[in-house]
Design an enzyme around this catalytic site. Structure first.
Site, mmCIF file in Angstrom:
data_model
loop_
_atom_site.group_PDB
_atom_site.id
_atom_site.type_symbol
_atom_site.label_atom_id
_atom_site.label_comp_id
_atom_site.label_asym_id
_atom_site.label_seq_id
_atom_site.Cartn_x
_atom_site.Cartn_y
_atom_site.Cartn_z
ATOM 1 C CB SER A 158 37.956 44.647 40.167
ATOM 2 O OG SER A 158 37.498 43.874 39.089
ATOM 3 C CE LYS A 208 43.746 44.561 33.433
ATOM 4 N NZ LYS A 208 44.519 45.785 33.581
#
Lengths: 92, 343
Positions: B291, B74
């Site tokens: 994830s 991110k």
């Protein structure tokens, strides 16, 4: 024992969109069985093949995580609040 | 507006590829800002876990995004969204960066905000892990808590209310609808993978949250080799525990997500992804978040379906932020079974 169960968004497709539903049972396990009778399909989202609570599901009885009580055997009284919360927001 | 922005950014993206090539050949030894350290993450070949399970001409690589300074993939999107906000004037002195995220984007925005000297305010459900609160606060960001029963929807609504009260005060990056998010990956993640595999990548597999990584990287890889297969990974059910990922059919679909650009999608169960996280730590020495476990399962499925190829996937972060979460509830049992199996 009549309790109310708060249902998270991803499970509301089983409760006709309701965020809170009534259920009955003397323990969390029995309440979940009643929920399945009333809202078929909900049980397998919460419990695995062995009937244990799935790792990513948290169930709170009057605000306490049932994993720190007696898990699915935790006793339930009339009027108790049960909340089902997916563990998506990340722990404690 | 979005289309114009995208096309003008795209041409800038093309122009920026050449200098970044040099940057990788000569690693950054000295940086003027932590923002310069974002990207150029290593690619790790996964070998022990798949030993004997793939055709001899098939290899799997994972890009370890946990090496970014804020600890996740991110960082790339956060930097780009802030950069674009600053360059088009929507973020200017006197404004506060605000968003509703408890996850890696919150951490990345807090870090980037600190590095560029802008205040950051994040709205999140009160039951997020203690590590996250501490990390975000350590970067100097302000946290506003929403009702934990309302989960991320509650945070989104509360964030909207806060902005409505003082709209002129805030800049909201809005990672779900901001084309700067996939653009970050078009400009950095995609070219890095292309160089790191010397153009040999045949399949790109990434889990979808905002879908920014998948869209931007996939778009770049297809622009240099249209035969590259782009595969999205999502949870197998609306009720899941894969933090950061979206079950698209039951979610508000992000504005940056364009399913027609994907070659296929793979659904992964939460519990198999959790088990894969344990396996990756145990067998490869790589401790990652859930994830990454989901991405690994999908990458193996893709790799097992081909006779020859180079499958690249993304491990969005490392696992240290999740040690107090439900991810680890089943580890002891898994370990016990595993030890019994090894004997």
């Amino acid at each position: 024992m009549a309790v109310r169960v708060r249902v998270p968004t991803p499970l509301r497709r089983f409760t006709g969109g309701k965020d809170e539903v009534p259920a009955e049972g003397a323990s969390i396990r029995l309440v979940l069985e009643d929920l399945e009778r009333l809202h078929p399909g909900i049980r397998e989202r919460l419990l695995d093949d062995k009937g244990e609570i799935r790792r990513f599901v948290n169930i709170y009885l009057n605000g306490d995580d049932i994993r720190f009580l007696e898990s699915l055997n935790s006793k339930v009284k009339d009027g108790d609040d049960i909340s089902i919360v997916p563990a998506i927001a990340g722990g404690r | 507006m979005a289309t114009t922005f995208q096309s003008s950014q795209r041409s800038r993206a093309d122009a920026s590829i050449a200098p970044s090539l040099e940057r990788e050949v000569v690693p950054v030894a000295r940086a003027n800002s932590v923002l310069e350290l974002i990207g150029n993450t290593p690619l790790l070949e996964i070998t022990r876990l798949v030993h004997g399970k793939l055709a001899p001409g098939v290899r799997i690589f994972a890009k370890l995004e946990g090496f970014n300074p804020g600890g996740s993939v991110k960082d790339r999107a956060a930097r780009k969204m802030i950069e674009v906000g600053l360059s088009d004037g929507s973020l200017r002195p006197g404004k506060t960066i605000i968003d509703s995220t408890s996850g890696n984007t919150g951490i990345a925005l807090a870090m980037v905000g600190a590095a560029v000297g802008y205040p950051v305010e994040l709205v999140m459900a009160e039951n997020v892990s203690r590590e996250r609160k501490k990390i975000i606060e350590a970067y100097g960001a302000k946290i506003t808590f929403s009702d934990p029963m309302e989960s991320s929807d509650g945070a989104i609504l509360l964030c909207r209310k806060i902005i409505e009260r003082e709209p002129a005060k805030y800049f909201k990056p809005d990672q779900y609808n901001n084309e700067a998010n996939p653009l970050a990956h078009f400009e950095t993640t995609g070219p890095e993978i292309w160089r790191q595999t010397r153009g040999q990548v045949t399949h790109f597999v990434a889990a979808m949250g905002t879908s920014g990584t998948l869209m931007g990287t996939g778009r770049y890889l297809k622009s240099v080799n249209p035969r590259v297969q782009v595969i999205g990974v999502e949870p197998d059910d609306a009720m899941h525990g894969l933090e950061g990922l979206k079950h698209m059919a039951s979610s508000i679909v992000p504005g940056i997500y364009h399913e027609k650009e994907l070659d296929s999608k793979i659904a992964v169960g939460t519990e198999e992804a959790y088990d894969m996280v344990y396996t990756l730590g145990h067998d490869e020495g790589v401790l990652v978040g859930q994830s990454s476990g989901a991405a690994m399962i999908a990458a193996i499925k893709v790799a097992q379906s081909i006779r020859e190829g180079c499958v690249v996937t993304i491990f969005p972060d490392f696992g240290d932020k999740y040690l107090s979460t439900n991810l680890w509830i089943g580890w002891q049992e898994w370990h016990r079974k595993r030890s019994a199996g090894d004997r």
